[in-house]
Design a protein around this motif. Structure first.
Motif, PDB file in Angstrom:
ATOM      1  N   GLY A 100     -47.251  63.818  28.636  1.00 37.51           N
ATOM      2  CA  GLY A 100     -47.381  62.442  28.185  1.00 37.51           C
ATOM      3  C   GLY A 100     -46.077  61.664  28.240  1.00 37.51           C
ATOM      4  N   THR A 101     -44.991  62.338  28.632  1.00 36.46           N
ATOM      5  CA  THR A 101     -43.684  61.675  28.689  1.00 36.46           C
ATOM      6  C   THR A 101     -43.555  60.868  29.981  1.00 36.46           C
ATOM      7  OG1 THR A 101     -42.747  63.533  27.447  1.00 36.46           O
ATOM      8  CG2 THR A 101     -41.183  62.093  28.588  1.00 36.46           C
ATOM      9  N   VAL A 102     -42.905  59.737  29.874  1.00 41.55           N
ATOM     10  CA  VAL A 102     -42.533  58.944  31.046  1.00 41.55           C
ATOM     11  C   VAL A 102     -41.369  59.656  31.744  1.00 41.55           C
ATOM     12  CG1 VAL A 102     -41.345  56.805  31.674  1.00 41.55           C
ATOM     13  CG2 VAL A 102     -43.333  56.725  30.156  1.00 41.55           C
ATOM     14  N   VAL A 103     -41.503  59.895  33.022  1.00 38.57           N
ATOM     15  CA  VAL A 103     -40.450  60.612  33.774  1.00 38.57           C
ATOM     16  C   VAL A 103     -40.160  59.901  35.088  1.00 38.57           C
ATOM     17  CG1 VAL A 103     -40.835  62.883  32.751  1.00 38.57           C
ATOM     18  CG2 VAL A 103     -42.185  62.162  34.746  1.00 38.57           C
ATOM     19  N   PHE A 104     -39.041  60.327  35.692  1.00 45.27           N
ATOM     20  CA  PHE A 104     -38.557  59.667  36.900  1.00 45.27           C
ATOM     21  C   PHE A 104     -38.169  60.701  37.961  1.00 45.27           C
ATOM     22  CE2 PHE A 104     -37.426  57.189  33.088  1.00 45.27           C
ATOM     23  CZ  PHE A 104     -38.313  56.132  33.277  1.00 45.27           C
ATOM     24  N   LYS A 188     -66.071  68.901  25.512  1.00 47.35           N
ATOM     25  CA  LYS A 188     -66.182  70.137  24.743  1.00 47.35           C
ATOM     26  C   LYS A 188     -64.855  70.898  24.703  1.00 47.35           C
ATOM     27  CE  LYS A 188     -68.235  74.680  24.807  1.00 47.35           C
ATOM     28  NZ  LYS A 188     -68.667  75.726  25.722  1.00 47.35           N
ATOM     29  N   MET A 189     -64.191  71.002  25.853  1.00 49.20           N
ATOM     30  CA  MET A 189     -62.977  71.822  25.925  1.00 49.20           C
ATOM     31  C   MET A 189     -61.801  71.195  25.175  1.00 49.20           C
ATOM     32  SD  MET A 189     -63.224  73.047  29.919  1.00 49.20           S
ATOM     33  CE  MET A 189     -61.642  73.883  30.003  1.00 49.20           C
ATOM     34  N   PHE A 190     -61.731  69.872  25.162  1.00 46.30           N
ATOM     35  CA  PHE A 190     -60.525  69.231  24.639  1.00 46.30           C
ATOM     36  C   PHE A 190     -60.791  68.257  23.491  1.00 46.30           C
ATOM     37  CE2 PHE A 190     -59.692  70.302  29.127  1.00 46.30           C
ATOM     38  CZ  PHE A 190     -58.732  71.273  28.892  1.00 46.30           C
ATOM     39  N   ASP A 191     -62.018  68.254  22.998  1.00 46.93           N
ATOM     40  CA  ASP A 191     -62.340  67.425  21.834  1.00 46.93           C
ATOM     41  C   ASP A 191     -61.903  65.974  22.037  1.00 46.93           C
ATOM     42  OD1 ASP A 191     -63.346  66.853  19.365  1.00 46.93           O
ATOM     43  OD2 ASP A 191     -61.537  67.482  18.274  1.00 46.93           O
ATOM     44  N   VAL A 192     -62.378  65.406  23.114  1.00 41.90           N
ATOM     45  CA  VAL A 192     -62.076  63.999  23.421  1.00 41.90           C
ATOM     46  C   VAL A 192     -63.389  63.229  23.501  1.00 41.90           C
ATOM     47  CG1 VAL A 192     -59.922  64.512  24.627  1.00 41.90           C
ATOM     48  CG2 VAL A 192     -62.081  64.468  25.922  1.00 41.90           C
ATOM     49  N   PRO A 193     -63.350  61.904  23.329  1.00 43.00           N
ATOM     50  CA  PRO A 193     -64.593  61.127  23.354  1.00 43.00           C
ATOM     51  C   PRO A 193     -65.284  61.196  24.711  1.00 43.00           C
ATOM     52  CG  PRO A 193     -62.784  59.818  22.451  1.00 43.00           C
ATOM     53  CD  PRO A 193     -62.173  61.057  23.028  1.00 43.00           C
ATOM     54  N   ILE A 194     -66.590  61.379  24.684  1.00 41.32           N
ATOM     55  CA  ILE A 194     -67.362  61.312  25.925  1.00 41.32           C
ATOM     56  C   ILE A 194     -68.319  60.135  25.837  1.00 41.32           C
ATOM     57  CG2 ILE A 194     -67.090  63.726  26.554  1.00 41.32           C
ATOM     58  CD1 ILE A 194     -69.879  64.271  25.525  1.00 41.32           C
ATOM     59  N   LEU A 195     -68.546  59.525  26.995  1.00 41.73           N
ATOM     60  CA  LEU A 195     -69.212  58.238  27.042  1.00 41.73           C
ATOM     61  C   LEU A 195     -70.205  58.165  28.179  1.00 41.73           C
ATOM     62  CD1 LEU A 195     -65.798  56.438  26.874  1.00 41.73           C
ATOM     63  CD2 LEU A 195     -67.453  56.364  25.020  1.00 41.73           C
ATOM     64  N   GLY A 196     -71.179  57.296  28.039  1.00 41.09           N
ATOM     65  CA  GLY A 196     -72.111  57.083  29.141  1.00 41.09           C
ATOM     66  C   GLY A 196     -73.452  56.608  28.627  1.00 41.09           C
ATOM     67  N   THR A 197     -74.222  55.981  29.498  1.00 39.56           N
ATOM     68  CA  THR A 197     -75.517  55.456  29.065  1.00 39.56           C
ATOM     69  C   THR A 197     -76.632  55.939  30.001  1.00 39.56           C
ATOM     70  OG1 THR A 197     -75.097  53.420  30.284  1.00 39.56           O
ATOM     71  CG2 THR A 197     -74.492  53.452  27.969  1.00 39.56           C
ATOM     72  N   HIS A 198     -76.927  55.168  31.040  1.00 35.78           N
ATOM     73  CA  HIS A 198     -77.975  55.603  31.950  1.00 35.78           C
ATOM     74  C   HIS A 198     -77.680  55.140  33.373  1.00 35.78           C
ATOM     75  CE1 HIS A 198     -79.465  51.740  30.138  1.00 35.78           C
ATOM     76  NE2 HIS A 198     -79.445  51.432  31.405  1.00 35.78           N
ATOM     77  N   SER A 434     -52.870  68.000  20.353  1.00 33.62           N
ATOM     78  CA  SER A 434     -54.206  67.782  20.894  1.00 33.62           C
ATOM     79  C   SER A 434     -54.125  66.701  21.962  1.00 33.62           C
ATOM     80  CB  SER A 434     -55.146  67.333  19.784  1.00 33.62           C
ATOM     81  OG  SER A 434     -54.850  65.995  19.429  1.00 33.62           O
ATOM     82  N   VAL A 435     -55.158  66.623  22.793  1.00 36.22           N
ATOM     83  CA  VAL A 435     -55.163  65.639  23.871  1.00 36.22           C
ATOM     84  C   VAL A 435     -55.103  64.218  23.307  1.00 36.22           C
ATOM     85  CG1 VAL A 435     -56.531  64.691  25.780  1.00 36.22           C
ATOM     86  CG2 VAL A 435     -56.256  67.166  25.541  1.00 36.22           C
ATOM     87  N   GLU A 440     -51.760  59.280  22.272  1.00 39.23           N
ATOM     88  CA  GLU A 440     -51.032  58.357  21.407  1.00 39.23           C
ATOM     89  C   GLU A 440     -49.530  58.395  21.720  1.00 39.23           C
ATOM     90  OE1 GLU A 440     -52.231  58.970  17.301  1.00 39.23           O
ATOM     91  OE2 GLU A 440     -50.479  57.768  16.686  1.00 39.23           O
ATOM     92  N   TYR A 441     -49.018  59.620  21.902  1.00 41.19           N
ATOM     93  CA  TYR A 441     -47.601  59.783  22.257  1.00 41.19           C
ATOM     94  C   TYR A 441     -47.310  59.071  23.576  1.00 41.19           C
ATOM     95  CZ  TYR A 441     -43.605  62.263  24.347  1.00 41.19           C
ATOM     96  OH  TYR A 441     -42.430  62.571  24.998  1.00 41.19           O
ATOM     97  N   CYS A 442     -48.224  59.197  24.514  1.00 40.90           N
ATOM     98  CA  CYS A 442     -48.025  58.610  25.835  1.00 40.90           C
ATOM     99  C   CYS A 442     -48.021  57.078  25.780  1.00 40.90           C
ATOM    100  CB  CYS A 442     -49.097  59.132  26.790  1.00 40.90           C
ATOM    101  SG  CYS A 442     -48.864  58.586  28.486  1.00 40.90           S
ATOM    102  N   GLN A 443     -48.826  56.520  24.891  1.00 39.40           N
ATOM    103  CA  GLN A 443     -48.801  55.058  24.704  1.00 39.40           C
ATOM    104  C   GLN A 443     -47.408  54.625  24.261  1.00 39.40           C
ATOM    105  OE1 GLN A 443     -51.453  53.442  25.471  1.00 39.40           O
ATOM    106  NE2 GLN A 443     -53.332  54.350  24.669  1.00 39.40           N
ATOM    107  N   LYS A 444     -46.855  55.372  23.302  1.00 41.19           N
ATOM    108  CA  LYS A 444     -45.510  55.046  22.801  1.00 41.19           C
ATOM    109  C   LYS A 444     -44.480  55.215  23.907  1.00 41.19           C
ATOM    110  CE  LYS A 444     -46.444  56.273  18.008  1.00 41.19           C
ATOM    111  NZ  LYS A 444     -46.572  57.492  17.202  1.00 41.19           N
ATOM    112  N   GLU A 445     -44.642  56.275  24.665  1.00 43.29           N
ATOM    113  CA  GLU A 445     -43.730  56.513  25.792  1.00 43.29           C
ATOM    114  C   GLU A 445     -43.738  55.332  26.752  1.00 43.29           C
ATOM    115  OE1 GLU A 445     -41.661  59.126  27.255  1.00 43.29           O
ATOM    116  OE2 GLU A 445     -41.419  59.259  25.092  1.00 43.29           O
ATOM    117  N   GLN A 446     -44.928  54.839  27.069  1.00 41.74           N
ATOM    118  CA  GLN A 446     -45.020  53.734  28.025  1.00 41.74           C
ATOM    119  C   GLN A 446     -44.390  52.467  27.458  1.00 41.74           C
ATOM    120  OE1 GLN A 446     -48.817  53.466  30.318  1.00 41.74           O
ATOM    121  NE2 GLN A 446     -49.346  55.323  29.198  1.00 41.74           N
TER     122      GLN A 446
END
Lengths: 487, 487
Positions: A100-104, A188-198, A434-435, A440-446
């Motif tokens: 999640g870190t900004v790198v160069f 399931k593997m990373f406990d992150v939100p899943i989305l979708g409709t039809h 956690s992912v 959240e860390y990556c948002q701060k990094e950016q």
């Protein structure tokens, strides 16, 4: 079908070289740096990702009997070497820049310090894992930046380059900033939100669009996004959606998460017209979601056209990093310590291209932040035993055009070392967040980047300089080789 | 770390739709077609691949207790539906075009005939698997075509989009024509040749280049390819390689598989100069292998420049299909049969773009070969109950520009049906050939194309027409919808 054990996820030459070292034992300990040379997609930064999977790979390295049997069948490896492999485990140290870190470019993202045979074996898988996830996290950061705070949903599983590309690509996309993914397994593997409709097929399997919408709304009143482009967005889809929303309102069903999705056509025009129709019916808070071969450039363009879209489903072009589908990370020898020595001897890899000459020695990376703004002032690649004192003035200089100098005043900046130990003597010494924490860390990094470094066209480069000590070492090694060549 | 069970490798909306059908049971049986619309990389054809992994996925579909527990935690699914899932198995039929076949846009590559809930669940994984491997097989076929018979080695694992992209990408690359891969795990899983020698780090870990070469040659005299560009190809690498080869010759070691690899610099110039030096020393049969961001265009250009290269290592740009990293396969509803009906009702999906309107009904694909040349004359998408009689004259017509007609005389062509059953009532009825057999089959398949359809610039399209019956059906459905819209 799927290989559970990734120990053989390596190039054959790693094993032939290992046998070479086994048969000609030098007992060298080496340092390899994993780094990249060019930012993906013409940007000015990258986001690291994949560290957790890399650590798991290292922890689980073990040649099974089946693996040994297979290697034996190649008639390339001798029994004593196969015996060595069957007892193999990784015993070295690994340092890495957290996910999640900004790198160069040219910064070591991963540093492996290990007996040469071990360091060689792990090259391919480390590159594979870090290259892939860093690529997708970087692309996701760009797409999310274009969306200016709107939610980006990762929808690319069907177009990903195989199951892992979908599963771990979605993980990386969320680290980079996506709000969620359509991939259930990633959820399931990373406990992150899943989305979708039809899908369109839902609509088509009913006698008419209204019935399809109505059925869906009854089932999922709390997450009711209706796909309106199966027949005709403005003549059929939106009117039918409004009819269903009106009926829900009449029945007293709270309209909380509801709206429409447009998956084709002119998204700017259709979204604006759809918004007018929804607003006229009292549904101006409906989510208007769009999908259809989107990427950061299209989203930026739609935003510039004031498209009335506030939620974006991004598939193919994010999950494959369509315009730049490989990260280009490399793994280069930086130093060697002989068995009878206590010191590492720095190594350098030449190239006709000055920018491709590697940085020698046992290194680390410091980041200087402007104390007032919190933005990155510059990064400094140093030798590992160098310490920076934030109270002292510093002169930074461009490692290629050395006359380009900047003075940084003591007390105006903060210093952070980017590489942290993750494996010590073969054992994990780092627990991944956690992912969602990484996101959240990556948002701060950016946010430590100026907007000028985040834009898509001609972004401003961030300074990555070498310490005087490292620069001197590099210069001396180059002189030495050049002198030798003249002999 | 790795999910063994891919049942949740699906988009969330497949599950929300399934629950919708579960709660509103229609007991429909449906037909879905998987097809693509545009040939990758601007070519005139694609190569199918991934069928074996798709079949394994279908065979292994099963929601584990853990999966059900996870789905329950989402608060989206009701207990009766979760109960249904826990007993789920695929009971439908699947037809597919065998792996390694040359295919064209809009042809069903996979046809799923199943209860609607089952057909919906498998959409995402089928697309993921077939899209990925077909993409890489197609790219590999292009790269191999450029090499005009020289061996292409697949070297891309480190740049692949995750482990599966490396493992199955290498499988697909070999189907498409590569001679082998560097990926050891692919070698083990699919019994295909694995290849590789050493890296720059091998050279750099020795006091000098000669010692590194010599050590390697002693270890692997029968597969002695020396990497000559660590320091200076012509001043150091090639002379040191020749010195080692001369010593081998003096020692009476048979030089069978030996040569050099150039991994950077101007490959045309360096290979020609290296060849002169090798030939002058009596090693004109040495393999000269090249690698360095190669693809079909660069190889074609190097061939045109008479580069003295006869073996090619292709990495990043093959394993990611760099210039076209997604295959773009879609999965569309073609027909629906209600529980109380014995007939399928054809379904059509409209689009503003005429080429994007789907082909309705239960279909199959026939290929017409010219009897004399063995080349493909045309493909014909038909309704499944149509039979072609190769003794009869046929009039083919373009499905968009219907005035473009061709007459094919009876007796001058042979007919082959491309779709074969692979799953019947949920059980495998198809045994895949080995990967090396698929590679051989794929070579023959590519030979059914004229060179004009294989070239990279403006390749000649192959005709894919609709039968009169299918065309009439499509026209009638479009008229019907259009009439309705006017009401």
């Amino acid at each position: 079908m799927r290989a559970n054990n990734l120990t053989l996820l390596t190039d054959l030459y790693e094993l032939t070289m290992m046998q070479g070292y086994f048969k000609n034992p030098t007992n060298q300990t080496v340092i390899f740096d994993m780094f990249y040379r060019t930012n993906p997609c013409g940007g000015a930064f990258a986001i690291t990702a994949g560290l957790e999977q890399m650590i798991e790979y290292i922890e689980n390295l073990k040649f099974t009997d089946e693996d040994i049997e297979y290697l034996r069948s190649l008639n390339t490896f001798e029994e004593d070497f196969l015996e060595y492999l069957s007892n193999f485990r990784f015993t070295g140290d690994i340092y890495a820049i957290p996910e999640g870190t900004v790198v160069f470019p040219r910064e070591p993202l991963v540093k492996v310090v290990a007996p040469i045979m071990e360091a060689q074996l792990v090259e391919t898988a480390i590159l594979n894992i870090i290259n892939h996830q860093s690529l997708i996290a970087t692309k996701a950061a760009r797409v999310c930046y274009a969306a200016k705070g709107d939610a980006i949903m990762e929808f690319g599983l069907r177009r990903a380059q195989g199951p892992d590309a979908g599963i771990f690509g979605a993980r990386a996309a969320i680290i980079g900033g996506c709000a969620g993914t359509s991939c259930v397994l990633t959820g399931k593997m990373f406990d992150v939100p899943i989305l979708g409709t039809h899908a369109h097929s839902w609509i088509m399997s009913f006698p008419d669009e209204y019935t399809a919408f109505k059925t869906y709304a009854k089932l999922y009143p709390n997450a009711c996004t209706l796909l309106v482009d199966t027949y005709d967005v403005l003549k059929s889809g939106v009117p039918n959606a409004i009819r269903v929303f009106e009926e829900m309102r009449e029945e007293g069903i709270p309209l909380t998460r509801y709206g429409i999705r447009i998956d084709s056509g002119d998204l700017a025009y259709l979204s604006k017209e759809a918004y007018k129709m929804l607003a006229a019916a009292g549904f101006d808070d409906a989510v208007i979601s769009a999908s259809s071969d989107l990427d950061e450039y299209l989203i930026e363009s739609l935003k510039a056209q004031d498209a009335k879209i506030n939620s974006w489903g991004v598939g193919t072009r994010l999950i494959t990093a369509n315009d730049n589908p490989a990260f280009g990370g490399v793994y280069k020898l930086a130093a060697v310590k002989d068995a009878d020595s206590t010191e590492f001897t720095p190594k350098i890899k030449l190239s006709e291209n000055t920018e491709k000459v590697t940085n020698p020695g046992n290194k680390t990376v410091y980041r200087l932040y402007n104390k007032k703004t919190g933005k990155i002032r510059a990064d400094l690649i140093c030798l590992a035993d160098e310490k920076l004192d934030a109270d002292q003035n510093m002169v930074l200089f461009d490692p290629i055009d050395t006359w380009k100098k900047t003075k940084v005043l003591g007390g105006t900046y903060e210093v952070r070392e980017l590489l942290v130990p993750v494996i010590r003597e073969g054992k994990r010494v780092y627990e991944s967040p956690s992912v969602m924490e990484l996101r959240e860390y990556c948002q701060k990094e950016q946010n430590t980047l100026w907007d000028e470094s985040r834009r898509f066209v001609n972004p401003q480069k961030v300074y990555v300089d070498l310490s005087q000590k490292l620069w001197d070492l590099k210069k001396d090694l180059l002189e030495e080789i050049s002198e030798k060549a003249l002999d």
